[in-house]
Design a protein around this motif. Sequence first.
Motif, PDB file in Angstrom:
ATOM      1  N   ASP A 135      -1.357  10.216   2.807  1.00 35.29           N
ATOM      2  CA  ASP A 135      -2.634   9.648   2.365  1.00 35.29           C
ATOM      3  C   ASP A 135      -2.380   8.427   1.493  1.00 35.29           C
ATOM      4  O   ASP A 135      -1.406   8.372   0.737  1.00 35.29           O
ATOM      5  CB  ASP A 135      -3.436  10.682   1.563  1.00 35.29           C
ATOM      6  CG  ASP A 135      -3.769  11.913   2.387  1.00 35.29           C
ATOM      7  OD1 ASP A 135      -4.095  11.753   3.580  1.00 35.29           O
ATOM      8  OD2 ASP A 135      -3.694  13.028   1.827  1.00 35.29           O
TER       9      ASP A 135
ATOM     10  N   GLN B 199      -3.868   4.659  -8.805  1.00 32.44           N
ATOM     11  CA  GLN B 199      -2.543   5.272  -8.636  1.00 32.44           C
ATOM     12  C   GLN B 199      -1.512   4.223  -8.213  1.00 32.44           C
ATOM     13  O   GLN B 199      -0.375   4.229  -8.685  1.00 32.44           O
ATOM     14  CB  GLN B 199      -2.608   6.392  -7.596  1.00 32.44           C
ATOM     15  CG  GLN B 199      -3.411   7.593  -8.024  1.00 32.44           C
ATOM     16  CD  GLN B 199      -3.675   8.536  -6.860  1.00 32.44           C
ATOM     17  OE1 GLN B 199      -3.958   8.108  -5.736  1.00 32.44           O
ATOM     18  NE2 GLN B 199      -3.591   9.841  -7.137  1.00 32.44           N
ATOM     19  N   THR B 200      -1.920   3.321  -7.323  1.00 28.24           N
ATOM     20  CA  THR B 200      -1.025   2.256  -6.875  1.00 28.24           C
ATOM     21  C   THR B 200      -0.647   1.353  -8.045  1.00 28.24           C
ATOM     22  O   THR B 200       0.533   0.993  -8.207  1.00 28.24           O
ATOM     23  CB  THR B 200      -1.685   1.432  -5.749  1.00 28.24           C
ATOM     24  OG1 THR B 200      -1.950   2.303  -4.641  1.00 28.24           O
ATOM     25  CG2 THR B 200      -0.796   0.288  -5.300  1.00 28.24           C
TER      26      THR B 200
ATOM     27  N   LEU C 256      -2.613   6.047  -1.621  1.00 28.87           N
ATOM     28  CA  LEU C 256      -2.885   6.212  -3.050  1.00 28.87           C
ATOM     29  C   LEU C 256      -4.134   5.417  -3.395  1.00 28.87           C
ATOM     30  O   LEU C 256      -4.426   4.391  -2.777  1.00 28.87           O
ATOM     31  CB  LEU C 256      -1.714   5.691  -3.883  1.00 28.87           C
ATOM     32  CG  LEU C 256      -0.403   6.472  -3.837  1.00 28.87           C
ATOM     33  CD1 LEU C 256       0.624   5.821  -4.757  1.00 28.87           C
ATOM     34  CD2 LEU C 256      -0.602   7.918  -4.248  1.00 28.87           C
ATOM     35  N   THR C 257      -4.861   5.871  -4.392  1.00 26.48           N
ATOM     36  CA  THR C 257      -6.022   5.118  -4.863  1.00 26.48           C
ATOM     37  C   THR C 257      -5.532   3.831  -5.513  1.00 26.48           C
ATOM     38  O   THR C 257      -4.358   3.714  -5.885  1.00 26.48           O
ATOM     39  CB  THR C 257      -6.820   5.926  -5.899  1.00 26.48           C
ATOM     40  OG1 THR C 257      -6.013   6.070  -7.076  1.00 26.48           O
ATOM     41  CG2 THR C 257      -7.247   7.276  -5.356  1.00 26.48           C
ATOM     42  N   PRO C 258      -6.401   2.835  -5.688  1.00 22.35           N
ATOM     43  CA  PRO C 258      -5.979   1.610  -6.376  1.00 22.35           C
ATOM     44  C   PRO C 258      -5.401   1.886  -7.770  1.00 22.35           C
ATOM     45  O   PRO C 258      -4.410   1.271  -8.166  1.00 22.35           O
ATOM     46  CB  PRO C 258      -7.269   0.786  -6.457  1.00 22.35           C
ATOM     47  CG  PRO C 258      -8.050   1.222  -5.250  1.00 22.35           C
ATOM     48  CD  PRO C 258      -7.749   2.709  -5.133  1.00 22.35           C
TER      49      PRO C 258
ATOM     50  N   ARG D 182       0.876  -1.173   0.000  1.00 21.99           N
ATOM     51  CA  ARG D 182       0.000   0.000   0.000  1.00 21.99           C
ATOM     52  C   ARG D 182       0.905   1.213   0.000  1.00 21.99           C
ATOM     53  O   ARG D 182       1.785   1.330   0.839  1.00 21.99           O
ATOM     54  CB  ARG D 182      -0.905   0.032   1.236  1.00 21.99           C
ATOM     55  CG  ARG D 182      -1.883  -1.116   1.344  1.00 21.99           C
ATOM     56  CD  ARG D 182      -2.930  -1.158   0.233  1.00 21.99           C
ATOM     57  NE  ARG D 182      -3.607   0.072  -0.022  1.00 21.99           N
ATOM     58  CZ  ARG D 182      -4.823   0.385   0.396  1.00 21.99           C
ATOM     59  NH1 ARG D 182      -5.503  -0.481   1.109  1.00 21.99           N
ATOM     60  NH2 ARG D 182      -5.358   1.544   0.094  1.00 21.99           N
TER      61      ARG D 182
ATOM     62  N   THR E  49       1.055   8.945  -0.232  1.00 25.01           N
ATOM     63  CA  THR E  49       1.532  10.208  -0.804  1.00 25.01           C
ATOM     64  C   THR E  49       2.522  10.818   0.180  1.00 25.01           C
ATOM     65  O   THR E  49       2.671  10.345   1.315  1.00 25.01           O
ATOM     66  CB  THR E  49       0.367  11.193  -1.021  1.00 25.01           C
ATOM     67  OG1 THR E  49      -0.164  11.551   0.261  1.00 25.01           O
ATOM     68  CG2 THR E  49      -0.723  10.601  -1.903  1.00 25.01           C
TER      69      THR E  49
END
Length: 131
Positions: A61, A67-68, A63-65, A54, A57
């Motif tokens: 925070d 972005q990951t 990252l969204t799936p 996971r 940032t």
Amino acid sequence: MQRRRGPNDFVEHGETTWTMNSTLGTMTILFEWAEVTRGVLALANPMGIVSNVRLLTDEGDLLTPAQTLLELNFTVHELDWQTVVASKLESWRRAAAPGSSPRALREKAPIARRAASGRTSTALAFSMAGA
């Protein structure tokens, strides 16, 4: 694994797992690959990379799936996986050649079982730190 493209034409494909141990635990990245032509390997499904990582940032925070997944794609491109897989495929082909020894045939192990080298750890850590 092999996939048949035609009556006498097989394409090698499979999956590989790369791991890295850190103070946070074992991090793993798994992806599928396919041999486009002999010795030329590509990700079979760039959107299907799986990991237990996971990423955060700079502000902390998650990252969204999506972005990951993008970061994991960058990581895979930093790994030397194509050289490792191509080398293993070539050794399997030599072992399967007529006249190969029974010992060579027994040594055919899934690429996913290959232990990750120090190069992998560096690439994965770099990608994670840059997230």
